[in-house]
Design an enzyme around this catalytic site. Structure first.
Site, PDB file in Angstrom:
ATOM      1  N   ARG A 125       9.187  16.376 -26.277  1.00 44.28           N
ATOM      2  CA  ARG A 125       9.499  17.715 -25.744  1.00 44.28           C
ATOM      3  C   ARG A 125       9.346  17.813 -24.232  1.00 44.28           C
ATOM      4  O   ARG A 125       9.203  18.892 -23.672  1.00 44.28           O
ATOM      5  CB  ARG A 125       8.656  18.804 -26.410  1.00 44.28           C
ATOM      6  CG  ARG A 125       8.951  18.938 -27.884  1.00 44.28           C
ATOM      7  CD  ARG A 125       8.609  20.320 -28.403  1.00 44.28           C
ATOM      8  NE  ARG A 125       9.082  20.468 -29.758  1.00 44.28           N
ATOM      9  CZ  ARG A 125       8.407  20.044 -30.812  1.00 44.28           C
ATOM     10  NH1 ARG A 125       7.233  19.486 -30.654  1.00 44.28           N
ATOM     11  NH2 ARG A 125       8.916  20.211 -32.012  1.00 44.28           N
ATOM     12  N   LYS A 147      19.845  18.817 -12.835  1.00 47.78           N
ATOM     13  CA  LYS A 147      20.856  18.581 -13.888  1.00 47.78           C
ATOM     14  C   LYS A 147      20.687  17.150 -14.398  1.00 47.78           C
ATOM     15  O   LYS A 147      20.779  16.199 -13.608  1.00 47.78           O
ATOM     16  CB  LYS A 147      22.264  18.756 -13.336  1.00 47.78           C
ATOM     17  CG  LYS A 147      22.666  20.207 -13.153  1.00 47.78           C
ATOM     18  CD  LYS A 147      24.130  20.286 -12.775  1.00 47.78           C
ATOM     19  CE  LYS A 147      24.563  21.729 -12.602  1.00 47.78           C
ATOM     20  NZ  LYS A 147      25.950  21.836 -12.123  1.00 47.78           N
ATOM     21  N   GLU A 189      29.892  14.018  -0.979  1.00 46.26           N
ATOM     22  CA  GLU A 189      29.012  15.141  -1.340  1.00 46.26           C
ATOM     23  C   GLU A 189      28.381  15.751  -0.083  1.00 46.26           C
ATOM     24  O   GLU A 189      28.114  16.945  -0.037  1.00 46.26           O
ATOM     25  CB  GLU A 189      27.935  14.696  -2.337  1.00 46.26           C
ATOM     26  CG  GLU A 189      28.470  14.110  -3.643  1.00 46.26           C
ATOM     27  CD  GLU A 189      29.248  15.089  -4.534  1.00 46.26           C
ATOM     28  OE1 GLU A 189      29.165  16.322  -4.316  1.00 46.26           O
ATOM     29  OE2 GLU A 189      29.952  14.614  -5.445  1.00 46.26           O
ATOM     30  N   LYS A 231      21.466  22.028  -0.538  1.00 53.51           N
ATOM     31  CA  LYS A 231      21.488  22.073  -2.004  1.00 53.51           C
ATOM     32  C   LYS A 231      20.257  22.801  -2.530  1.00 53.51           C
ATOM     33  O   LYS A 231      20.346  23.588  -3.482  1.00 53.51           O
ATOM     34  CB  LYS A 231      21.587  20.661  -2.605  1.00 53.51           C
ATOM     35  CG  LYS A 231      21.625  20.735  -4.125  1.00 53.51           C
ATOM     36  CD  LYS A 231      22.300  19.618  -4.821  1.00 53.51           C
ATOM     37  CE  LYS A 231      22.357  19.941  -6.315  1.00 53.51           C
ATOM     38  NZ  LYS A 231      22.874  18.878  -7.123  1.00 53.51           N
ATOM     39  N   GLU A 241      23.137  27.885 -12.593  1.00 53.36           N
ATOM     40  CA  GLU A 241      24.578  28.023 -12.386  1.00 53.36           C
ATOM     41  C   GLU A 241      25.190  29.224 -13.093  1.00 53.36           C
ATOM     42  O   GLU A 241      26.141  29.086 -13.863  1.00 53.36           O
ATOM     43  CB  GLU A 241      25.294  26.726 -12.798  1.00 53.36           C
ATOM     44  CG  GLU A 241      26.680  26.625 -12.190  1.00 53.36           C
ATOM     45  CD  GLU A 241      27.283  25.231 -12.300  1.00 53.36           C
ATOM     46  OE1 GLU A 241      26.565  24.250 -12.110  1.00 53.36           O
ATOM     47  OE2 GLU A 241      28.485  25.168 -12.588  1.00 53.36           O
ATOM     48  N   ARG A 245      25.742  28.741  -7.804  1.00 56.02           N
ATOM     49  CA  ARG A 245      25.652  27.275  -7.859  1.00 56.02           C
ATOM     50  C   ARG A 245      27.022  26.630  -8.054  1.00 56.02           C
ATOM     51  O   ARG A 245      27.202  25.446  -7.781  1.00 56.02           O
ATOM     52  CB  ARG A 245      24.653  26.845  -8.945  1.00 56.02           C
ATOM     53  CG  ARG A 245      24.370  25.357  -8.901  1.00 56.02           C
ATOM     54  CD  ARG A 245      23.169  24.926  -9.704  1.00 56.02           C
ATOM     55  NE  ARG A 245      23.063  23.468  -9.694  1.00 56.02           N
ATOM     56  CZ  ARG A 245      21.995  22.789 -10.067  1.00 56.02           C
ATOM     57  NH1 ARG A 245      20.917  23.433 -10.483  1.00 56.02           N
ATOM     58  NH2 ARG A 245      21.989  21.475 -10.037  1.00 56.02           N
ATOM     59  N   ASN A 249      30.410  22.901  -6.858  1.00 60.10           N
ATOM     60  CA  ASN A 249      31.556  22.305  -7.547  1.00 60.10           C
ATOM     61  C   ASN A 249      32.817  22.384  -6.704  1.00 60.10           C
ATOM     62  O   ASN A 249      33.913  22.167  -7.224  1.00 60.10           O
ATOM     63  CB  ASN A 249      31.788  23.036  -8.867  1.00 60.10           C
ATOM     64  CG  ASN A 249      31.244  22.226 -10.009  1.00 60.10           C
ATOM     65  OD1 ASN A 249      31.942  21.393 -10.552  1.00 60.10           O
ATOM     66  ND2 ASN A 249      29.981  22.443 -10.337  1.00 60.10           N
ATOM     67  N   HIS A 252      35.763  20.028  -7.179  1.00 60.33           N
ATOM     68  CA  HIS A 252      35.538  19.330  -8.450  1.00 60.33           C
ATOM     69  C   HIS A 252      36.498  19.763  -9.562  1.00 60.33           C
ATOM     70  O   HIS A 252      36.597  19.069 -10.570  1.00 60.33           O
ATOM     71  CB  HIS A 252      34.095  19.537  -8.926  1.00 60.33           C
ATOM     72  CG  HIS A 252      33.088  18.700  -8.163  1.00 60.33           C
ATOM     73  ND1 HIS A 252      32.916  18.818  -6.797  1.00 60.33           N
ATOM     74  CD2 HIS A 252      32.213  17.742  -8.564  1.00 60.33           C
ATOM     75  CE1 HIS A 252      31.969  17.976  -6.405  1.00 60.33           C
ATOM     76  NE2 HIS A 252      31.531  17.304  -7.451  1.00 60.33           N
ATOM     77  N   HIS A 256      37.434  16.433 -10.922  1.00 58.98           N
ATOM     78  CA  HIS A 256      37.050  15.903 -12.238  1.00 58.98           C
ATOM     79  C   HIS A 256      38.293  15.521 -13.050  1.00 58.98           C
ATOM     80  O   HIS A 256      38.305  14.520 -13.769  1.00 58.98           O
ATOM     81  CB  HIS A 256      36.248  16.944 -13.027  1.00 58.98           C
ATOM     82  CG  HIS A 256      34.772  16.898 -12.708  1.00 58.98           C
ATOM     83  ND1 HIS A 256      33.977  18.030 -12.723  1.00 58.98           N
ATOM     84  CD2 HIS A 256      33.950  15.877 -12.387  1.00 58.98           C
ATOM     85  CE1 HIS A 256      32.732  17.684 -12.404  1.00 58.98           C
ATOM     86  NE2 HIS A 256      32.685  16.396 -12.198  1.00 58.98           N
ATOM     87  N   HIS A 268      33.914   8.892  -8.434  1.00 54.84           N
ATOM     88  CA  HIS A 268      33.757  10.351  -8.436  1.00 54.84           C
ATOM     89  C   HIS A 268      34.070  10.957  -7.054  1.00 54.84           C
ATOM     90  O   HIS A 268      34.865  11.887  -6.930  1.00 54.84           O
ATOM     91  CB  HIS A 268      32.330  10.690  -8.878  1.00 54.84           C
ATOM     92  CG  HIS A 268      32.015  12.143  -8.829  1.00 54.84           C
ATOM     93  ND1 HIS A 268      32.549  13.053  -9.730  1.00 54.84           N
ATOM     94  CD2 HIS A 268      31.249  12.878  -7.971  1.00 54.84           C
ATOM     95  CE1 HIS A 268      32.115  14.271  -9.431  1.00 54.84           C
ATOM     96  NE2 HIS A 268      31.321  14.187  -8.376  1.00 54.84           N
TER      97      HIS A 268
HETATM   98  N1  GLY Z   1      26.313  18.571  -8.643  1.00 49.83           N
HETATM   99  C1  GLY Z   1      26.439  19.959  -8.761  1.00 49.83           C
HETATM  100  C2  GLY Z   1      25.166  20.649  -9.085  1.00 49.83           C
HETATM  101  O1  GLY Z   1      24.121  20.043  -9.068  1.00 49.83           O
HETATM  102  O2  GLY Z   1      25.188  21.814  -9.404  1.00 49.83           O
END
Ligand code: GLY
Length: 369
Positions: A125, A147, A189, A231, A241, A245, A249, A252, A256, A268
């Protein structure tokens, strides 16, 4: 380890106890495990890394003479970003009787950070994870913000969680061994952060690109600090997000789709570079941004040596289909983060990702060929 180390703090408003430090410096690797032992007395250290990082000697440098368990992901790369790898890590931890007193250290690029972070998030957990990113994309983006996750057979990051690291160490010296194509692609990035938040940072990238491409450590430290500050601020204001947030993107939605349509032949960052140009074209068509924005962006991307147009063999239909599956899509309509100017995102009615009429999108894709 304190000399020359710059420490920034990433805060998470909903969970004040998860505020974490990001330590940035040159040559940090060899001191990290001793520092963790001192900071978290009694914890057992377990390091997850991959075959590339081991081959370049970074795993040996991190371990030094410290006793720590290891798991090496091999083969390295996106193909190992699976539940099978997570299961192998968890089985290893269980066999070796690791418990909730474990500190899991993720040493590597985006795949290692995502897989190890996800294993840490679910093992018994949840155990704490320390991120030690060693690539341009991981140092600028994926190691910060919590993430973590792995791909399914059908899509990227199908299994995942928000699980913030306990601490992040960015040692820019590790970038010296990264191959040129990954190095350049990961810099996208940083360009993205400049475009969404900081025109001065864009000017810096533009003016110092030669130093950055020469991997000058002073320039790389400056990049790491700006990336973490930008960031970290976005993550602080919208950790899971719900809206803001999404600016991370930028580029992207098309990016993507192109990455996937290329069968991952494009890295990427290379696909996101194409997506950034596409987003600039859309903003121009909507009358939001001047053509000069795109021209400056394309000039920088060309100097970076990344693609700025769609690869042959990728059809509009394929891209539209993939874009409707993007996580920002609503009711099957893709949505885009768009710029008004370098450093400023368009935000009508407080929304950072907006729908674009299909004819406009198709016309932008036409100009991307
Ligand atoms: N890579 C995008 C984010 O971390 O939200």
């Amino acid at each position: 380890m304190s000399a020359g180390v710059h420490t920034l703090t990433v805060r998470v408003p909903s969970r004040p106890e998860t505020a974490y430090e990001v330590r940035i410096g040159v040559g940090l690797l060899g001191g990290i495990l001793a520092e963790l032992r001192q900071g978290w007395v009694g914890s057992r250290l377990f390091v997850v890394s991959d075959g590339n990082v081991r081959r370049h000697g970074h795993l040996a440098t991190l371990l030094g003479h410290e006793p720590a368990g290891t798991f090496v992901i091999d083969p390295p790369g996106e193909g190992s970003k699976t539940l099978r790898t997570v299961e192998a890590i968890v089985s290893h931890l269980e066999r070796e009787r690791y418990g909730r007193d474990t500190l899991l250290v993720a040493l590597g690029g985006g795949v290692v950070g995502d897989v190890a972070g996800f294993a840490a998030a679910i093992f018994k957990r949840g155990i704490p994870c320390i991120q030690v990113p060693t690539t341009t994309v991981a140092q600028a983006d994926s190691a910060i913000g919590g993430k973590v996750g792995v791909d399914s057979d059908l899509s990227k990051n199908a299994y995942g969680a928000f699980s913030h690291p306990l601490r992040v160490y960015i040692d820019v010296a590790t970038l010296a061994t990264l191959d040129e194509r990954h190095y350049r692609a990961g810099l996208i990035e940083s360009v993205k952060h400049a475009l969404i938040a900081d025109a001065g940072y864009f000017d810096y990238l533009d003016a110092h690109l030669d130093m950055i491409l020469a991997r000058d450590e002073a320039a790389l430290l400056r990049l790491a600090e700006r990336n973490v500050a930008i960031k970290g601020d976005v993550v602080f204001r919208d950790p899971e997000e719900s809206n803001l947030r999404r600016v991370l993107n930028f580029g992207h939605t098309i990016g993507h789709a192109v990455e996937s349509a290329s069968g991952y032949a494009l890295h990427h960052g290379e696909a996101v570079a194409i997506g950034i140009v596409g987003a600039c074209l859309i903003a121009e068509r909507l009358g939001l941004a001047r053509v000069e924005v795109r021209l400056r962006v394309v000039a920088l991307l060309r100097r970076l040596g990344v693609p700025v147009s769609l690869p042959p063999g990728v059809s509009d239909e394929q891209l539209l289909d993939l874009m409707t599956r993007d996580k920002k899509a609503r009711g099957g309509t893709p949505r885009f983060v768009l710029l008004e100017a370098i450093g400023r995102v368009h935000c009508p009615g407080g929304q950072y990702a907006i729908a674009v009429p299909e004819n406009m999108l198709l016309s932008a894709l036409g100009d991307l060929r």
